[in-house]
Design a protein around this motif. Sequence first.
Motif, PDB file in Angstrom:
ATOM      1  N   UNK A 141       0.551   2.339   2.098  1.00 47.36           N
ATOM      2  CA  UNK A 141      -0.488   3.141   1.442  1.00 47.36           C
ATOM      3  C   UNK A 141      -1.472   2.220   0.735  1.00 47.36           C
ATOM      4  N   UNK A 142      -2.699   2.215   1.222  1.00 47.40           N
ATOM      5  CA  UNK A 142      -3.694   1.337   0.615  1.00 47.40           C
ATOM      6  C   UNK A 142      -4.207   1.952  -0.690  1.00 47.40           C
ATOM      7  N   UNK A 143      -4.856   1.148  -1.535  1.00 50.78           N
ATOM      8  CA  UNK A 143      -5.395   1.710  -2.783  1.00 50.78           C
ATOM      9  C   UNK A 143      -6.367   2.852  -2.542  1.00 50.78           C
ATOM     10  N   UNK A 144      -7.171   2.743  -1.476  1.00 54.13           N
ATOM     11  CA  UNK A 144      -8.128   3.818  -1.203  1.00 54.13           C
ATOM     12  C   UNK A 144      -7.403   5.118  -0.916  1.00 54.13           C
ATOM     13  N   UNK A 145      -6.375   5.018  -0.049  1.00 48.46           N
ATOM     14  CA  UNK A 145      -5.581   6.188   0.292  1.00 48.46           C
ATOM     15  C   UNK A 145      -4.953   6.788  -0.962  1.00 48.46           C
ATOM     16  N   UNK A 146      -4.433   5.908  -1.802  1.00 45.16           N
ATOM     17  CA  UNK A 146      -3.810   6.399  -3.034  1.00 45.16           C
ATOM     18  C   UNK A 146      -4.830   7.096  -3.912  1.00 45.16           C
ATOM     19  N   UNK A 147      -6.052   6.522  -3.982  1.00 43.78           N
ATOM     20  CA  UNK A 147      -7.048   7.085  -4.902  1.00 43.78           C
ATOM     21  C   UNK A 147      -7.422   8.495  -4.492  1.00 43.78           C
ATOM     22  N   UNK A 148      -7.709   8.717  -3.190  1.00 42.18           N
ATOM     23  CA  UNK A 148      -8.143  10.084  -2.883  1.00 42.18           C
ATOM     24  C   UNK A 148      -6.975  11.049  -2.873  1.00 42.18           C
ATOM     25  N   UNK A 149      -5.760  10.552  -2.528  1.00 44.59           N
ATOM     26  CA  UNK A 149      -4.608  11.461  -2.611  1.00 44.59           C
ATOM     27  C   UNK A 149      -4.384  11.897  -4.053  1.00 44.59           C
TER      28      UNK A 149
END
Lengths: 173, 98, 348
Positions: free
Chosen positions: B1-9
């Motif tokens: 899980x990349x930071x971007x993925x984490x941010x929008x999730x």
Amino acid sequence: MTYIMSLFLFGLVLGLVAVASNPSPYFAALGLVVVAGLGCGILVGHGGHFLSLILFLIYLGGMLVVFAYSAALAAEPYPESWGSRPVMVYILAYVVGVVMVSGQFWGGWYETSWVPVDELGELSVLRGDSGGVALMYAGGGGMLVISAWVLLLTLFVVLELTRGLSRGALRAV
Amino acid sequence: MTPTHFAFSAAFILGLAGLAFHRTHLLSALLCLEGMMLSLFIALSLWTLQLDSTNLSASPMLLLAFSACEASTGLALLVATTRTHGTDRLQSLNLLQC
Amino acid sequence: MNPIVSCTLLITLGLGTTITFASSHWFLAWMGLEINTLAILPLMAQHHHPRATEATLKYFLTQATAASTLLFATTTNAWLNGQWDIQHMTHPLPITLFTIALALKIGLAPLHIWLPEVLQGLDLVTGLIMSTWQKLAPFALLLQIYPANSTLLIMLGLASTLIGGWGGLNQTQLRKILAYSSIAHLGWMILVLQFSPALTLLTLFLYIIMTFSTFLVFHLNNATNINTLATTWTKTPALTALTPLLLLSLGGLPPLSGFMPKWLILQELTKQDLALTATLAALTALLSLYFYLRLSYALALTMFPNNPSGTSPWRLQSPQIMYPLALSITAALTLLPLTPTVTALMMP
């Protein structure tokens, strides 16, 4: 650039905390405006200039203006901003939750995982997103027709839901 | 899980939690829905941008069109409930319980 | 409402479900669900009284939440696997999220609170659309998920059958009773979904036939609570004789066609070595049977105090069209002898 992008992502999450923590509607609308602005920044950072423009014009300029207008109509005498106690409790709970969950993933993130993909690519004239719009108009006929139909339908739906002269607060059911 | 993925999730789940837990005003519930749609728009756009897939980059715009429809219907319902109930507080929507 | 507008809305309602049926791409399926939700809202609020508006608002909020959660699940799936096809869901996280979103959309048990309230605010024809046609599109998606989250489905199914029976016990409003009956039936469908999708489809089909006739009977008699049922013998005597049978068919008693899905589902669960689950499901069906029996009692065995002129409306011709009701009530009562044919067709 990496620093700015991580700041934007951080601001995105924090902005949603500000919206979700149950303040008065106009503070929530303000939070959503900030989130939309940061979202435009994130998209530009990843190389989606056209999508960013769409987000700015349609979402921020079209929809959120209407929401801010409705929020202004629904003004209340004692608004609750993020400083008041019940909202503060929600903010703390949400922030602690996000920090705890991100602690789970923290070990897997390293320096380069923050870098947007676009920085590694080369400069090109034709970007993916604006090319995609051309493709949508060229080959995506069915989807366009469906979307246009839904927008027209929404007009009918809104008119049907709100119309009526005799439908004030006092009337026979 | 990349930071971007984490941010929008995280953004989406925060919006969902805000909608699901305590809402005083109908308008702030609608704003939470808008926040969820915004995080979905960002997710879809970043997906197409990262994969450089030209075919799917129309989907964020279609999503935006549909979320505009949803938002306007929500506001129309806000007007309708304010007419029938006299307020937009969610606690007053209790005619159907028993 | 203007007939042209209402015709447009009904056609668009059909269009939304058809788009979801036809889609193999998640985004298109989501678009179909959204169109469906948008098109039914003005139909729900067409009388504009406070209860209808409130029901519309509650329906809108739950459906919008469910649809965006569905899209979030599929976006997560795309980020994890790079797949948008409905048939290619492999990661367990999106599958779980997606199942929960659809459970909210059709009103399965832990997420069912909106369904009785929304149905209570509608008139019976819109309620009919709500509890039959609106279930089709989510089920078309649920049936296509192949590696299902089996514990979650069993839990959802058992909770729905239990709460569907339990919640209806204390109700006097027919629409709320029908909503709880819908929750219980959906629970049975979800229970067998992962073992035999064809059986789920059969149950859905029979549920739609039975609910269609029940709603039409209540609409014909203008009945929205149990008291009104006691005077139906003065309006339509023949139908009053058939309606208790119809209700018992909904409850799943043997000589009627409502018994077929329950029988086959219990058999399938036993075959899968889930005897305890099958027993629990059969026991919770007794709870539903209780309120169907109470409705039948009020319909067929009570005499409402009435003046002499009140007992004669059965001589009047009803202006409504009776053929759909006649067909569906026949099907809802007498399909049980077809069971061997159906099993042969479903399980080759």
